[in-house]
Motif scaffolding. Structure first.
Motif, short mmCIF file in Angstrom:
data_model
loop_
_atom_site.label_atom_id
_atom_site.label_comp_id
_atom_site.label_asym_id
_atom_site.label_seq_id
_atom_site.Cartn_x
_atom_site.Cartn_y
_atom_site.Cartn_z
N GLY A 176 -26.45 -25.44 -29.28
CA GLY A 176 -25.11 -25.37 -28.68
C GLY A 176 -24.38 -26.68 -28.60
O GLY A 176 -24.86 -27.74 -29.04
N GLU A 178 -23.16 -28.38 -25.83
CA GLU A 178 -23.52 -29.38 -24.82
C GLU A 178 -24.58 -30.34 -25.34
O GLU A 178 -24.49 -31.55 -25.21
N ASP B 170 -16.17 -25.13 -22.69
CA ASP B 170 -15.66 -23.81 -22.33
C ASP B 170 -16.17 -22.78 -23.34
O ASP B 170 -16.31 -23.07 -24.53
N LYS B 171 -16.44 -21.58 -22.84
CA LYS B 171 -16.98 -20.53 -23.72
C LYS B 171 -16.01 -20.19 -24.85
O LYS B 171 -16.41 -19.71 -25.90
N TRP B 173 -14.44 -22.19 -26.74
CA TRP B 173 -14.39 -23.20 -27.81
C TRP B 173 -14.77 -22.56 -29.14
O TRP B 173 -15.87 -22.04 -29.29
N SER B 174 -13.85 -22.63 -30.11
CA SER B 174 -14.09 -21.87 -31.35
C SER B 174 -14.13 -22.79 -32.57
O SER B 174 -14.09 -22.32 -33.70
#
Lengths: 217, 217
Positions: A176, A178, B170-171, B173-174
């Motif tokens: 991911g 992070e 943030d979820k 993020w694309s």
């Protein structure tokens, strides 16, 4: 008077070498803290960065004293001025160790480094330590050839740094964003160790030869 | 003799201010290059970093000359020593502009900055420029209050830097890992501008007051 003066210059060199020892220890501990998610070790790096900063302040003060009370010229002048810059580079290296320790602390009890990158960071840490030890040797010996060798250790660090990005950008990366951010920043700190070490080594060459570009002459 | 000496010290200040102008221009162009994917502008930042480096080398040489031929004491000594450190900080700022331009060049014809982060980087670029302009003013005016103000501009940069990470994590993020790496590195370079500017400002305070920690006394 002349003797006391040269004692002061020698004390300056001793303090720089002491700084390299403190920084090497910080680099070593921060690498272990990072890889093993060792919170106590991370905290020790963070709290003990103050020692490096204090030594830097002492070096700076003694440089002003030497400048104001003596009139260093030629190689003595270069000794004093380069000491200021060397101390500044070493202080920055201490800061980077602290930054790495903070990443370790932030991710505790997890390790910020996934298993597939562990070996790369072990190697980056080892190169960083070797660079700092060599930096200390160069400061003492004023060995121009050894100082120039540092540039090839820097190349080794650059290769490892590029390897990090290859792993991060591989389709198989499963840790991911992070984790990618952590590794990008930590990788950059290791790369900066090498840059600072090269900077010190170049100052050793300048100190000895009086020229920034001895090969070009 | 005394007059020629003070002319040299003034010339040193002029050169530092000239460095701030070159760096400000580099920061401005690199931000535009980054946001608009302007390859030509990116190339101009990269090729013209040499001018900053040359000015740094000139400042360094003239500092050695002043040191070796005059015996600066008190505020003059601080002027010379801090000039060396200021020049080093400004030179590093130029390097960061070059790094940013290289990211812009690498991602051309795309922009490295996705639309949702554009405003943040516009603001970071504006703060960076403002910091450098203020840095130049502080160097000329030796205004301790203005120098201290720089620390709050640094806080504004830190806030924007933290915002970057919130967006990246943030979820929604694309834009994937590669873009996250670019933004992490570029964000760090903007943050470093502020650190270097604060460092110059602290040297102005030291230059004027003779103390690193005037408030603590």
């Amino acid at each position: 008077m002349r003797d006391a003066y040269h004692d002061e210059l020698e004390a300056l060199t001793d303090r720089l070498v002491e700084m390299t020892r403190l920084v090497r220890s910080a680099v070593s501990r921060s690498t272990t803290a990072l890889l093993d998610a060792d919170l106590q070790l991370a905290e020790s790096v963070i709290s003990r960065d103050e020692e490096v900063n204090r030594l830097y302040a002492e070096i700076e003060t003694s440089i002003y004293e030497v400048m104001a009370t003596q009139q260093p010229v030629a190689v003595d002048l270069r000794t004093v001025i380069t000491a200021l810059r060397m101390a500044s580079n070493l202080e920055r290296m201490g800061d980077h160790a602290e930054h790495i320790a903070k990443v370790a602390r932030m991710r505790h009890p997890e390790s910020a480094i996934p298993a597939e990158l562990r070996d790369t960071f072990v190697e980056m840490g080892a190169i960083a330590e070797r660079l700092i030890v060599k930096t200390g040797s160069c400061i003492v010996s004023r060995d121009v050839e050894m100082a120039k060798e540092l540039e090839s250790d820097d190349d080794a660090m650059d290769r490892l740094h590029r390897r990090l990005f290859r792993v991060l950008l591989d389709k198989g990366w499963s840790h991911g964003i992070e984790s990618a951010i952590d590794i990008t920043l930590v990788g950059r700190y290791y790369e900066r160790y090498a840059d600072h070490a090269v900077s010190v080594a170049r100052d050793v060459v300048y100190l000895v030869t009086g020229s920034r570009y001895p090969d070009a002459e």
